[in-house]
Write a protein that holds these residues in place. Structure first.
Motif, mmCIF file in Angstrom:
data_model
loop_
_atom_site.group_PDB
_atom_site.id
_atom_site.type_symbol
_atom_site.label_atom_id
_atom_site.label_comp_id
_atom_site.label_asym_id
_atom_site.label_seq_id
_atom_site.Cartn_x
_atom_site.Cartn_y
_atom_site.Cartn_z
ATOM 1 N N GLU A 126 59.189 33.356 5.395
ATOM 2 C CA GLU A 126 59.784 34.692 5.420
ATOM 3 C C GLU A 126 61.211 34.629 5.959
ATOM 4 N N LYS A 127 61.363 33.937 7.092
ATOM 5 C CA LYS A 127 62.678 33.867 7.730
ATOM 6 C C LYS A 127 63.681 33.123 6.846
ATOM 7 N N GLN B 35 64.698 35.297 3.935
ATOM 8 C CA GLN B 35 65.560 36.384 4.403
ATOM 9 C C GLN B 35 66.969 35.873 4.650
ATOM 10 N N PHE C 41 67.293 41.332 -1.928
ATOM 11 C CA PHE C 41 67.747 41.832 -0.625
ATOM 12 C C PHE C 41 68.025 43.331 -0.686
ATOM 13 N N GLU D 197 64.551 45.299 -1.625
ATOM 14 C CA GLU D 197 63.347 45.204 -0.794
ATOM 15 C C GLU D 197 63.628 45.166 0.710
ATOM 16 N N TYR D 198 64.790 44.714 1.096
ATOM 17 C CA TYR D 198 65.026 44.499 2.518
ATOM 18 C C TYR D 198 66.071 45.433 3.125
ATOM 19 N N LYS E 185 68.659 48.217 4.472
ATOM 20 C CA LYS E 185 68.549 49.618 4.868
ATOM 21 C C LYS E 185 69.336 50.459 3.857
ATOM 22 N N THR F 28 53.083 39.168 4.129
ATOM 23 C CA THR F 28 54.409 39.393 4.688
ATOM 24 C C THR F 28 55.283 39.988 3.592
ATOM 25 N N ARG F 29 56.474 40.439 3.979
ATOM 26 C CA ARG F 29 57.370 41.037 2.985
ATOM 27 C C ARG F 29 57.717 40.039 1.896
ATOM 28 N N TRP F 30 58.028 38.806 2.317
ATOM 29 C CA TRP F 30 58.398 37.803 1.316
ATOM 30 C C TRP F 30 57.233 37.500 0.383
#
Lengths: 283, 298
Positions: free
Chosen positions: A8-9, A12, B94, B97-98, B100, B191-193
């Motif tokens: 995940e990290k 990201q 990004f 989905e991620y 703001k 998880t989000r990923w």
């Protein structure tokens, strides 16, 4: 368990890095052009025509290219608007039920949107031989209009689709014809969207070089007739950057900053219009 | 009297808008046959296979082998795709989905601006930044010498140009995927990923592919920016640091002389026809996929 959070990290991080890279590249492009251009820019550059020996580095400016670009893009945008507005009217208010044409037309616009400008240029060249024209302002305007129609048409179609059904029903129930509804009611409702579409298409046309290269020619003078060749900013940049003289290359940078500022202004204004006028609409 | 005039106007308007609406389809047909008609003399004098796969290019001797130009186009397009595809996918994930909402609002105008900058501006930037980067830095790193005017420089400039196009289409594709599907995945403890990987990417796969195809078709026809940095040497490129000569550059560089050499104009129009046909096919397929996705939402 740990691995999942590590993954995940990592991803990201990659995403943020990619986004920052894209933003950075945009900043570097704008920075490079503005920095190089600001050093080359002067009032003489803006308001004078090229003089004798200009391409060897003597005096003169790029007024011909600035005016020429406005003529080309302005004319093309006007022509494209008079063609794409009826198309959009048709697509939204004049179709017969179960007709295949709206699908064909929308699909054609989508496909034409992807046709590269050099191909439009080659087609403009064909028109030149068919209509027995020379490279001229008129031919440049026609070619650029073809390039603009799918951009403008698709953007306006999206806006028209958002018009509330109730508004149309209200107009029809008062006895208005489809034309009156489209022309007097819908046009007013969609005006901000239409202006935005016009500006986007104008921005594309003023920056386009490949189609103009084959159809509009180039000149060191101002163009006063539709049948004369015309200069343009993108070609001024292209030709002058190609010369070995640093003084001439400076003018390419000056033309580049003016073109970039026009594009920035167009994009800024269209954003403002979209935001400002959307307050007065029926929703 | 007044009402009959209104009805006449309505009927006239109907005729005019119906006529206008057929124009886009006609334009495609006329462009296709017009370009082929102009290319006909060349197609009649030599076989298509020979024209496409011969590397002999000397217009004055009547030899028109398109192979170096086709390879040049493939090289820059592939480099652009390999660089831009993962980047734009990451940016799109990004933003969709991620990020703001505030960051998303900031990113939109930037993507639009990147897409709206003129080709020549990219060309100027390419000459000032990318060409020196390739020639002085990357070539040294790989231990070769290069002027920097190369297929790699062309591909990198192109990558930046198609990035906003691909990102934009992928964002549209992600928007159509129902929020409930994501929530279902998250509520099962993903998880989000993992949600992105197993749900969003899988669900969006056809659309993402369509976005890449649209990017490729954009890259195929891009002219001025590539022309300014790619070197324009008529030779099949053998490495990243060789110069190349893509098809659009061929048309743009030689339109001036094409009327004075026999069959030259046919050759350039054939180049335009090849580009046109490829782009039409790519766009057709990609739009078909995207239309089906759009249709499913409603």
């Amino acid at each position: 368990m740990k691995w999942r959070y590590l993954e995940e990290k990592v991803f990201q991080g990659l995403m943020i890095a990619a986004t920052l890279l894209a933003a950075l590249v945009l900043l570097i492009i704008l920075g490079t052009i503005l920095f190089k251009g600001a050093k080359a820019l002067s009032l003489e550059m803006l308001f004078r025509l090229p003089k004798g020996g200009y391409y060897l580095g003597r005096e003169g400016g790029i007024l011909n290219a600035i005016v020429g670009s406005l003529q080309l893009a302005g004319g093309a945008t006007l022509l494209a608007l008079t063609i794409s507005l009826p198309i959009v009217f048709y697509l939204n208010y004049f179709t017969r039920p179960r007709s295949l044409w709206p699908i064909i037309t929308r699909f054609s616009l989508d496909v034409l949107w992807g046709v590269p400008s050099i191909v439009y240029g080659a087609f403009g060249f064909l028109l030149m031989t068919w209509l027995d024209l020379k490279a001229s302002l008129l031919l440049g305007i026609i070619t650029l209009a073809f390039l603009e129609i799918p951009i403008m048409g698709r953007a306006m179609d999206e806006v028209f689709k958002l018009v509330p059904r109730d508004l149309l029903d209200a107009s029809f129930s008062l006895g208005a014809t489809r034309w009156e509804t489209a022309w007097k009611v819908v046009l007013r409702q969609t005006l901000p969207g239409i202006v935005t579409a016009i500006l986007i298409a104008f921005g594309r046309a003023i920056g386009d070089a490949a189609s103009v290269l084959l159809t509009a020619g180039y000149t060191d003078n101002l163009t006063t007739s539709l049948f004369q060749p015309v200069a343009s900013l993108p070609l001024a940049i292209f030709f002058q950057l190609g010369t070995p003289y640093p003084e001439v290359q400076q003018r390419a940078y000056a033309a580049a900053i003016i073109l970039t500022l026009i594009i920035l202004a167009v994009s800024f204004v269209s954003r403002r219009i979209a935001r400002h006028y959307s307050r007065h609409l029926v929703l | 009297m007044a009402s009959s005039w209104r009805i006449k106007k309505e009927l006239l308007a109907h005729k005019l808008v119906s006529l206008a609406s057929t124009l886009p389809a006609w334009l495609i047909v006329i462009m296709f046959f017009g370009l082929l008609l102009k290319a006909r003399p060349l197609l009649l004098s030599q076989s298509l296979g020979h024209l496409l796969f011969s590397s002999q290019w000397s217009p004055f001797k009547g030899e028109f082998g398109f192979w170096p130009f086709i390879m040049g186009t493939i090289w820059v397009t592939m480099i652009a795709l390999v660089v831009a595809a993962p980047l734009s996918l990451l940016v799109a994930i990004f933003l969709s989905e991620y990020a703001k909402p505030k960051i998303r609002e900031m990113a939109r105008p930037m993507i639009d601006l990147l897409a709206g900058l003129p080709s020549v501006i990219y060309g100027v930037w390419g000459i000032l930044i990318i060409v020196p980067l390739v020639g002085r830095f990357l070539a040294h790193l790989c231990g070769v010498s290069s002027s920097g005017y190369s297929v790699l420089a062309g591909g990198l400039v192109l990558a930046v140009m198609i990035l906003p196009t691909i990102t934009h289409v992928i964002l549209e594709v992600f928007r159509v995927i129902p929020q409930a599907v994501r929530e279902a995945s998250l509520s099962l403890g993903a998880t989000r990923w993992e949600t992105v990987k197993l749900v969003v990417l899988r669900e969006g796969a056809p659309g993402i592919l369509a976005a890449f195809v649209l990017g490729v078709s954009r890259a195929l026809g891009e002219t001025m920016a590539v022309l300014m940095v790619v070197g324009n040497v008529v030779r099949v490129p053998r490495s990243f640091f060789d110069g190349g000569y893509p098809l659009p550059a061929l048309i743009a560089n030689n339109y001036g002389e094409m009327m004075s050499v026999p069959l030259y104009d046919s050759a350039l129009m054939l180049a335009a026809a090849i580009l046109f046909i490829l782009v039409i096919i790519f766009n057709f397929l990609a739009r078909l996929v995207l239309w089906r996705i759009e249709r499913r939402r409603t």
